[in-house]
Write an enzyme that holds these catalytic residues in place. Structure first.
Site, PDB file in Angstrom:
ATOM      1  N   LEU A 239      29.096 -53.700  -6.001  1.00 33.35           N
ATOM      2  CA  LEU A 239      28.805 -53.494  -7.418  1.00 33.35           C
ATOM      3  C   LEU A 239      29.336 -54.662  -8.238  1.00 33.35           C
ATOM      4  O   LEU A 239      28.708 -55.092  -9.211  1.00 33.35           O
ATOM      5  CB  LEU A 239      29.418 -52.181  -7.911  1.00 33.35           C
ATOM      6  CG  LEU A 239      29.216 -51.909  -9.408  1.00 33.35           C
ATOM      7  CD1 LEU A 239      27.737 -51.746  -9.733  1.00 33.35           C
ATOM      8  CD2 LEU A 239      29.976 -50.667  -9.836  1.00 33.35           C
ATOM      9  N   TYR A 240      30.507 -55.183  -7.856  1.00 34.07           N
ATOM     10  CA  TYR A 240      31.051 -56.355  -8.551  1.00 34.07           C
ATOM     11  C   TYR A 240      30.028 -57.490  -8.544  1.00 34.07           C
ATOM     12  O   TYR A 240      29.736 -58.101  -9.575  1.00 34.07           O
ATOM     13  CB  TYR A 240      32.345 -56.799  -7.883  1.00 34.07           C
ATOM     14  CG  TYR A 240      32.835 -58.157  -8.345  1.00 34.07           C
ATOM     15  CD1 TYR A 240      33.347 -58.323  -9.625  1.00 34.07           C
ATOM     16  CD2 TYR A 240      32.770 -59.272  -7.507  1.00 34.07           C
ATOM     17  CE1 TYR A 240      33.776 -59.574 -10.069  1.00 34.07           C
ATOM     18  CE2 TYR A 240      33.202 -60.509  -7.927  1.00 34.07           C
ATOM     19  CZ  TYR A 240      33.702 -60.660  -9.205  1.00 34.07           C
ATOM     20  OH  TYR A 240      34.118 -61.892  -9.627  1.00 34.07           O
ATOM     21  N   ALA A 241      29.468 -57.781  -7.362  1.00 38.10           N
ATOM     22  CA  ALA A 241      28.464 -58.834  -7.259  1.00 38.10           C
ATOM     23  C   ALA A 241      27.244 -58.507  -8.115  1.00 38.10           C
ATOM     24  O   ALA A 241      26.668 -59.396  -8.765  1.00 38.10           O
ATOM     25  CB  ALA A 241      28.055 -59.014  -5.802  1.00 38.10           C
TER      26      ALA A 241
END
Length: 490
Positions: A277-279
């Site tokens: 999700l960060y990416a």
């Protein structure tokens, strides 16, 4: 009784029965209608109450997303990332650490201090608003900008994602060099507008973000609030309120390459398969940047960092918590890929990354829009890798730390879980080299030596650093003045 009389009596009885039945049916319908009406009222009231409760709870937990004029000290994960308690609430990550800060913003004295910090001290200097300034990369960039005579105003929310005392120590270091760091929130649009009214920033270095690949599985909302909503907040003010518009340089991530297997990673490779999700939030940021560049004429440069390390680093990064665990005699976990290969990272020393950030700022070009919404032409839209170009097995990094700290690590090796991490990273930096002369020069041995020197001093550890590595580490690092200055301060 005559037959006709009997028939009449029978018909009368039937009529009475029908009348009674009809009346009963009418009564039942009336009663049923009242019940349905009462039920509908109750359901409506319950729905309203439930909606109000949800709005109240959302306002309580995510105030900065609902109101641009929320308290100047409210936060939305503007920090720089780091080690955290698994039990930390979303609210503690989204809220500023200091409620007293709200009353300290505004007034003649405050505006004077903001202008002083943002004012360049050299001819031709730039004025930069640095978000996430108390973070790892933000603090180093702010120091480097100030050292060469540029104006710098910092902004950070000092959240609890990792120990805020480390961020406060960076803030004190910056203040000792004349850089003001405000305890504030990037989602506070009114504060950002006020800052642009007070100081004429030529550039924005937007480094504030919720970092960390694995933590996104625990607190996804914080990533959206900071990395998506926070970026939009900054670009909104830069595009529609600042006059003239500043050039914006912001931190994307090498994580956008996700499941890409082509190496080394090039800006021309696909980035539509994020592994975390960060990416995904960083990839969304790149799409958002494209929209603001196209619509409003903002000059925007995205920088994809590759595993940055060094003094004053983030405690959630492997090299940092490995060093802590080795000193404490605690076990460390090393990952191997599914095929048994060691994980590899393109470790990039902080000084090299700072040079890349300053190079991007210096070559950003001008924005072409205005408050009116009209733009005079296309503005620069760029994205660059900032890496070291030499992937190193994580086991090699651990071996260097063992040698420097004079102590063996208690290693536990497991297969890498599917939690967002990737088996390797490898940067192609040819575009950055061509456009602003980016050339990383620091070896992992030299960089880790600088980190360990700072680590032992900052935490006042009774550790004798291995002398055998000093000559090898110092030789290629003679030109690292910024690192020396940072390492000497704690």
């Amino acid at each position: 009784m005559p037959a006709s009389g009997v028939d009449a009596a029978a018909k009368g009885v039937k009529l009475e029965r029908y009348a009674s039945a009809g009346a009963a049916m009418l009564l039942r319908r009336a009663a049923s209608g009242k019940i349905v009406s009462a039920s509908s009222n109750l359901l409506f009231r319950a729905t309203v109450l439930a909606t109000l409760a949800l709005v109240f709870l959302f306002t309580l937990h995510y105030p900065s997303l609902l109101s641009r004029s929320f308290h100047l000290s409210s936060s939305s994960a503007v920090g720089s990332g780091g080690a955290h308690s698994a039990a930390a609430s979303h609210r503690s990550l989204l809220m500023s650490s200091s409620s007293a800060a709200a009353g300290s913003y505004g007034g003649a004295a405050w505006e004077k201090e903001v202008r002083r910090s943002a004012r360049p001290t050299r001819d031709g200097g730039i004025s930069v608003l640095v978000t996430g300034a108390a973070g790892f990369v933000g603090a180093h960039c702010s120091l480097a900008l100030r050292a060469r005579g540029d104006g710098v105003l910092g902004l950070d929310n000092f959240n609890s994602y990792y120990d805020p005392s480390l961020k406060r120590a960076r803030q004190r270091l910056l203040e000792s060099r004349g850089v003001v760091v405000l305890d504030a929130d990037i989602n506070d649009g009114l504060l950002l507008e006020k800052l642009f009214d007070v100081a004429a920033f030529t550039h924005v270095l937007h480094l504030a973000a919720q970092a960390g690949v694995r933590y996104a599985m625990e607190a996804p909302q914080t990533y959206v609030a900071s990395n998506v909503a926070g970026l939009v907040s900054v670009l909104e003010v830069a595009a529609k309120h600042a006059d003239p518009q500043p050039a914006v340089v912001w931190a994307s991530s090498s994580s956008v390459y996700g499941l890409n297997t082509d190496a080394p990673f090039s800006e021309d490779h696909r980035t539509d398969r994020p592994a975390s999700l960060y990416a995904a939030t960083k990839k969304a940021g790149e799409a958002i940047a494209h929209a603001y560049n196209h619509i409003y004429g903002l000059s925007i440069t995205g920088l994809r960092f590759f595993t940055v390390y060094g003094p004053w680093g983030r405690p959630d990064m492997a090299y940092f918590f490995f060093a802590r665990s080795i000193v404490a005699g605690e076990p460390i976990t090393l990952f191997r890929a599914a095929d048994g290969a060691d994980t590899r990272r393109d470790f990039t020393y902080i000084d090299d990354v700072v040079k890349g950030c300053l190079g991007a700022l210096d070559t950003a070009g001008k924005s072409t829009g205005s408050r009116s919404g009209k733009k005079t032409g296309p503005a620069p839209l760029r994205v660059y890798n900032l890496g070291n170009t030499s992937p190193v097995p994580v086991t090699r990094m651990v071996a260097i730390l063992e040698k420097l700290l004079g102590k063996k690590a208690n290693k536990r090796i497991v297969t890498m879980p599917s939690n967002g991490d990737v088996p390797f990273t490898h940067a192609n930096v040819s575009h950055a080299a061509h456009d602003f002369g980016y050339r990383p020069t620091t070896s992992l041995e030299a960089g880790l030596r600088h980190f360990v020197d700072w680590f032992v001093q900052y935490y006042k550890l009774d550790v004798k650093i291995a002398k055998g590595a000093r000559a090898a580490a110092d030789k290629p690092a003679k030109k690292k003045k910024a690192a020396a200055a940072m390492s000497a301060s704690s």
